[in-house]
Design a protein around this motif. Structure first.
Motif, short mmCIF file in Angstrom:
data_model
loop_
_atom_site.label_atom_id
_atom_site.label_comp_id
_atom_site.label_asym_id
_atom_site.label_seq_id
_atom_site.Cartn_x
_atom_site.Cartn_y
_atom_site.Cartn_z
N ASN A 14 50.81 29.55 41.71
CA ASN A 14 50.86 30.89 42.33
C ASN A 14 52.51 31.27 41.29
O ASN A 14 52.94 32.37 41.81
N ASN A 15 52.99 30.54 40.61
CA ASN A 15 53.96 31.57 40.13
C ASN A 15 53.58 31.38 38.43
O ASN A 15 54.31 30.53 37.66
N ARG A 16 52.40 31.56 37.62
CA ARG A 16 51.92 31.76 36.46
C ARG A 16 53.42 32.76 35.78
O ARG A 16 53.31 32.72 34.72
N LYS A 17 53.86 33.74 36.20
CA LYS A 17 55.05 34.74 35.75
C LYS A 17 55.88 33.30 34.66
O LYS A 17 55.94 34.29 34.03
N LYS A 18 56.68 32.79 35.77
CA LYS A 18 57.17 31.48 34.86
C LYS A 18 57.08 30.67 33.39
O LYS A 18 57.49 30.35 32.29
N GLU A 19 55.52 31.11 33.22
CA GLU A 19 54.63 30.26 32.26
C GLU A 19 54.80 31.37 31.02
O GLU A 19 54.76 32.33 30.82
N GLY A 20 54.88 30.81 29.58
CA GLY A 20 54.55 31.38 28.55
C GLY A 20 53.67 32.36 28.92
O GLY A 20 52.54 32.34 29.14
N PHE A 21 53.76 33.89 27.53
CA PHE A 21 52.59 34.83 27.80
C PHE A 21 51.36 33.92 27.46
O PHE A 21 49.95 34.34 27.69
N PHE A 22 51.43 33.45 26.22
CA PHE A 22 49.79 32.17 25.24
C PHE A 22 49.20 31.74 26.75
O PHE A 22 48.63 31.91 27.25
N ARG A 23 50.46 30.71 27.36
CA ARG A 23 49.81 29.62 28.29
C ARG A 23 48.93 31.04 29.87
O ARG A 23 48.08 30.26 30.12
N ARG A 24 50.06 31.32 30.45
CA ARG A 24 49.99 32.79 31.07
C ARG A 24 48.14 32.91 30.94
O ARG A 24 46.82 33.23 31.66
N HIS A 25 48.40 34.05 29.84
CA HIS A 25 46.70 34.85 29.52
C HIS A 25 45.76 33.63 29.14
O HIS A 25 44.59 34.36 29.61
N PHE A 26 46.21 32.63 28.51
CA PHE A 26 44.80 31.85 27.66
C PHE A 26 44.40 31.21 28.73
O PHE A 26 42.95 31.20 29.53
#
Ligand code: UDP
Ligand code: MG
Length: 336
Positions: free
Chosen positions: A152-164
């Protein structure tokens, strides 16, 4: 004369101890490792207090074993694992002859444990071992077959990884009959009934998150924050993630094939109607040769679509071919 043996109170106590120890359920911890020499000692350090707390748990005490699966590492992972087995009684390892991928490592792990329960987690401490006692408590007290963790901490991931990744979960759920929680990971605890169900699926091209969902059972989803890797680096490049996602969709959905057929039918209908339109137009008005650009653009478009669909069919065919060859999903070189 028959010899009589006397049982002293201390003997009975010892027997009783052995019996209670035997009666404790065994929780097998499965850890896939690929080039994790730096992080493994830290992992083992953080597992020791967890094992103790599980064993002395007031409500649901259990024994633990740890099975490391060395997925053909090129560094000294295997030496680290050998040293663990010398030092700790409840540690085992399997080492592959080459890198077969994390999915194969998970399968090998599940096949080679003896536990009544298992928990799957990454070696890099991104799946915090500190959460295991809570998962264990919830699994037992809530009567669940499985406790599955989602990030539940997707915000910490990179833009591409999170959205993909969130696009991928939505697409997969839409195309297949699965209902995988957004952010689902392989960090999961299961009972023996579910482990056996997962192992009963014979396919060698495996997408475990889908399989865990497909087999059903009563699962509790719990959110967690992925920790930072204390050492080493991730083995997943963006390209690898994209191809993993294609694999997942192709192994759990026939919808792409259906889409191909539907688009094929629509194009046939449109061309049939256009044919009638042009025929009528020519008969009534007479028509000079025109519309050359339309013609070659249509040919290009149709050629492209036909090739794309052949490619999709080819992907399924390739998977059938691989399954039919019945190659083992992994080869074990060393085991202890
Ligand atoms: N892993 C594996 N085989 C592979 C790639 C990874 O067994 O081919 C293991 C790796 O050692 C780790 C876990 O799978 O324990 C997750 O890998 P990683 O941390 O690289 O993935 P990420 O956390 O970046 O998704
Ligand atoms: Mg990781």
């Amino acid at each position: 004369m028959e010899q009589i043996t006397f049982i002293t109170p201390s003997d009975t106590e010892e027997n009783l101890n052995i019996n209670t120890e035997k009666a404790l359920p065994l929780l097998s911890v499965i850890v896939p490792c690929y080039n994790e020499e730096e992080v493994l000692p830290i992992f083992m350090e953080s597992m020791l207090p967890i094992e103790k707390s599980l064993e002395s748990s007031a409500d649901f005490p259990c024994r633990t074993e740890i099975l490391f699966v060395d997925d053909g590492s090129g560094d000294s992972t295997i030496e680290v694992l050998r040293s663990f087995t010398e030092k700790y009684e409840n540690v085992k390892y399997i080492s592959f002859s080459k890198n077969f991928g994390k999915e194969a490592a998970i399968l090998a792990g599940l096949k080679n444990i003896e536990g009544d329960f298992c928990v799957l987690l990454d070696a890099d401490l991104q799946h915090p071992p500190a959460l295991i006692p809570e998962m264990w408590q919830k699994l037992n007290s809530g009567g669940y077959d499985s406790v599955a963790m989602y990030r539940n901490n997707r915000k910490k991931e990179g833009f591409f990884r999170r959205h993909f990744s969130s696009f991928f979960f939505r697409l997969l759920n839409k195309l297949s009959k699965l209902n995988i929680v957004n952010g689902a990971t392989d960090f999961r605890m299961m009972n023996r009934m579910m482990i056996d169900a997962v192992l009963s699926l014979p396919e060698s091209n495996r997408f475990s998150k889908g399989i865990f969902c497909w087999v059903g059972f009563n699962t509790l989803w719990m959110p967690f924050e992925t920790a930072e890797r204390p050492a080493g680096k991730s083995k997943w490049s963006s390209g690898k993630l994209v191809s993993y996602s294609f694999d997942a969709i192709l192994s759990f959905s026939e919808t792409p094939l259906k889409i191909c057929s539907w688009i094929g039918i629509i194009f046939c209908l449109v061309s049939f109607l256009l044919g009638i339109y042009h025929l009528v137009k020519t008969i009534i008005f007479g028509d000079p040769v025109a519309g050359f650009p339309t013609l070659y653009l249509m040919m290009l478009l149709m050629g492209g679509i036909v090739l794309l669909f052949l490619g999709i069919i080819g992907q399924y065919l390739a998977r059938i071919y691989l399954e039919i060859k019945q190659r083992p999903p992994y080869i074990i070189k060393e085991k202890k």
